[in-house]
Design an enzyme around this catalytic site. Structure first.
Site, PDB file in Angstrom:
ATOM      1  N   LYS A  57      -5.554 -11.775   4.156  1.00  0.00           N
ATOM      2  CA  LYS A  57      -6.488 -11.865   3.025  1.00  0.00           C
ATOM      3  C   LYS A  57      -7.053 -13.278   2.932  1.00  0.00           C
ATOM      4  O   LYS A  57      -8.257 -13.465   2.714  1.00  0.00           O
ATOM      5  CB  LYS A  57      -5.766 -11.481   1.719  1.00  0.00           C
ATOM      6  CG  LYS A  57      -5.511  -9.995   1.613  1.00  0.00           C
ATOM      7  CD  LYS A  57      -4.483  -9.639   0.559  1.00  0.00           C
ATOM      8  CE  LYS A  57      -4.150  -8.144   0.625  1.00  0.00           C
ATOM      9  NZ  LYS A  57      -3.012  -7.753  -0.214  1.00  0.00           N
ATOM     10  N   GLN A 101       0.863  -9.480  -4.948  1.00  0.00           N
ATOM     11  CA  GLN A 101       1.268  -8.658  -3.804  1.00  0.00           C
ATOM     12  C   GLN A 101       2.487  -7.801  -4.149  1.00  0.00           C
ATOM     13  O   GLN A 101       3.461  -8.293  -4.717  1.00  0.00           O
ATOM     14  CB  GLN A 101       1.565  -9.573  -2.595  1.00  0.00           C
ATOM     15  CG  GLN A 101       1.852  -8.847  -1.308  1.00  0.00           C
ATOM     16  CD  GLN A 101       0.637  -8.099  -0.757  1.00  0.00           C
ATOM     17  OE1 GLN A 101      -0.506  -8.494  -0.947  1.00  0.00           O
ATOM     18  NE2 GLN A 101       0.891  -6.998  -0.074  1.00  0.00           N
ATOM     19  N   ASP A 124      -7.621  -5.615  -7.297  1.00  0.00           N
ATOM     20  CA  ASP A 124      -6.824  -4.585  -6.622  1.00  0.00           C
ATOM     21  C   ASP A 124      -7.095  -3.201  -7.219  1.00  0.00           C
ATOM     22  O   ASP A 124      -6.752  -2.180  -6.613  1.00  0.00           O
ATOM     23  CB  ASP A 124      -5.324  -4.888  -6.809  1.00  0.00           C
ATOM     24  CG  ASP A 124      -4.654  -5.377  -5.542  1.00  0.00           C
ATOM     25  OD1 ASP A 124      -5.144  -5.051  -4.452  1.00  0.00           O
ATOM     26  OD2 ASP A 124      -3.624  -6.065  -5.668  1.00  0.00           O
TER      27      ASP A 124
HETATM   28  N1  GUN Z   1       1.041  -3.941  -1.064  1.00  0.00           N
HETATM   29  C1  GUN Z   1       0.612  -3.084  -0.121  1.00  0.00           C
HETATM   30  N2  GUN Z   1      -0.729  -2.914  -0.224  1.00  0.00           N
HETATM   31  C2  GUN Z   1      -1.128  -3.672  -1.260  1.00  0.00           C
HETATM   32  C3  GUN Z   1      -2.400  -3.922  -1.850  1.00  0.00           C
HETATM   33  O1  GUN Z   1      -3.436  -3.382  -1.458  1.00  0.00           O
HETATM   34  N3  GUN Z   1      -2.404  -4.792  -2.896  1.00  0.00           N
HETATM   35  C4  GUN Z   1      -1.283  -5.384  -3.357  1.00  0.00           C
HETATM   36  N4  GUN Z   1      -1.386  -6.215  -4.412  1.00  0.00           N
HETATM   37  N5  GUN Z   1      -0.083  -5.173  -2.831  1.00  0.00           N
HETATM   38  C5  GUN Z   1      -0.019  -4.332  -1.795  1.00  0.00           C
END
Ligand code: GUN
Length: 301
Positions: A57, A101, A124
């Site tokens: 990211k 996350q 998200d």
């Molecule tokens: N864990 C696995 N996929 C994601 C996601 O798309 N966003 C977040 N915040 N955590 C994750």
């Protein structure tokens, strides 16, 4: 496969590239107005997969000219400490997107933390307000993986209206939002949606009826060719590591679909890796730019 035609291999790369090209122009307009879209990811603990996601990211932010920050907190972080960090980010005008996350350490209530994020910065799409907007077909941030899948369906001109779509998996991140998106009265909606989960007896009974299968159950090679209707469109969301001594790392990444047995049956399929995975980050960048546009009034959104 229908009419002896080769199946379409729906790669994510060209879809993400087209989205990123459009985003670069929007970022340039924001920059000209003195705004740099900012995304802050909060990572609690040392989970391997989470570290990789967060690193990817941050790299994507760099490529597109966004300001990407990562706040790393130890595994032992108390829930109140994390809530304080979220409150600070909510108040920071240079932060347009906040991403905590998942998964979080067990002493932290995930729902409480997500609910503490300002919905205007919930890139998200996990906040209850965002989820409510999705269900009610109102504007708002949409979870990145399902939003990316819709972009793929558009790009590869897959019709969803009137199609029987079977979503295998009911997670808050993929299955539930995916089902809701496909039900919407929209160009990439109007589908008849069935949602299966790990307790569904004989999942094949449902997938064999499906025009479109979305596999998001988190089990390697779960959907096999004999579980698919000839000519079905298959979207594989799975990212599973399986042991493979022939590789340097000792494992390889495979999807929830048994690609080799599915390929002769389908009309279109996403590969793993190289399919849906790329779209998640592309949509996260999209949501962050959108948030910066909304808060600054630039680009007229
Ligand atoms: N864990 C696995 N996929 C994601 C996601 O798309 N966003 C977040 N915040 N955590 C994750």
């Amino acid at each position: 496969m229908q009419d002896n035609q080769q199946p379409i291999i729906m790669a994510g790369k060209p879809v993400a590239a087209a989205l990123n090209d459009a985003l670069k122009e929007r970022v340039a307009r924001l920059n000209a107005a003195g705004v740099t879209p900012g995304l802050t990811a909060v990572l609690v603990g040392e989970d391997d997969a989470s570290q990789i996601y967060v690193r990817n990211k941050a790299r994507a932010c760099e490529r597109l000219g966004l300001s990407g920050q990562v706040i790393r907190l130890p595994d032992t972080t108390a829930e109140t400490e994390l809530l304080d960090v979220v409150a600070e980010l909510n108040a920071d005008r240079t932060v347009h997107g906040i991403l905590v996350q998942l998964p979080l350490s067990k002493q932290i209530d995930e729902h409480k933390v997500i609910a503490a994020i300002d919905p205007d910065k919930d890139v998200d799409g996990f906040h209850p307000v965002s989820v409510g907007n999705l269900v009610l077909e109102m504007p708002g941030f949409v979870s990145c993986t399902p939003a990316g899948i819709l972009e793929m369906l558009k790009f590869y001109e897959i019709e969803t209206s009137g199609k029987h779509t079977v979503v295998v998996g009911r997670s808050n991140i993929v299955g539930k939002p995916m089902a809701n998106l496909l039900m919407r009265k929209d160009r990439t909606g109007n589908a008849t949606v069935t949602v299966c989960n790990s307790r569904t007896p004989d999942i094949g009974k449902f997938t064999r009826e499906a025009d479109i299968v979305i596999a998001a159950i988190g089990k390697a090679h779960f959907i096999t060719g004999e579980m698919l209707k000839p000519g079905a469109v298959v979207i594989d969301v799975g990212i599973n590591r399986i042991p493979d001594s022939s590789t340097e790392k000792g494992y390889r990444v495979v999807g929830d679909v048994d690609y080799d047995s599915a390929l002769p049956v389908v009309s279109a399929i996403t590969p793993v890796p190289g399919g849906v995975g790329r779209m998640t980050i592309a949509m996260l960048m999209h949501n962050t730019v959108l948030s910066a546009e909304k808060s600054s009034g630039v680009n007229d959104v």
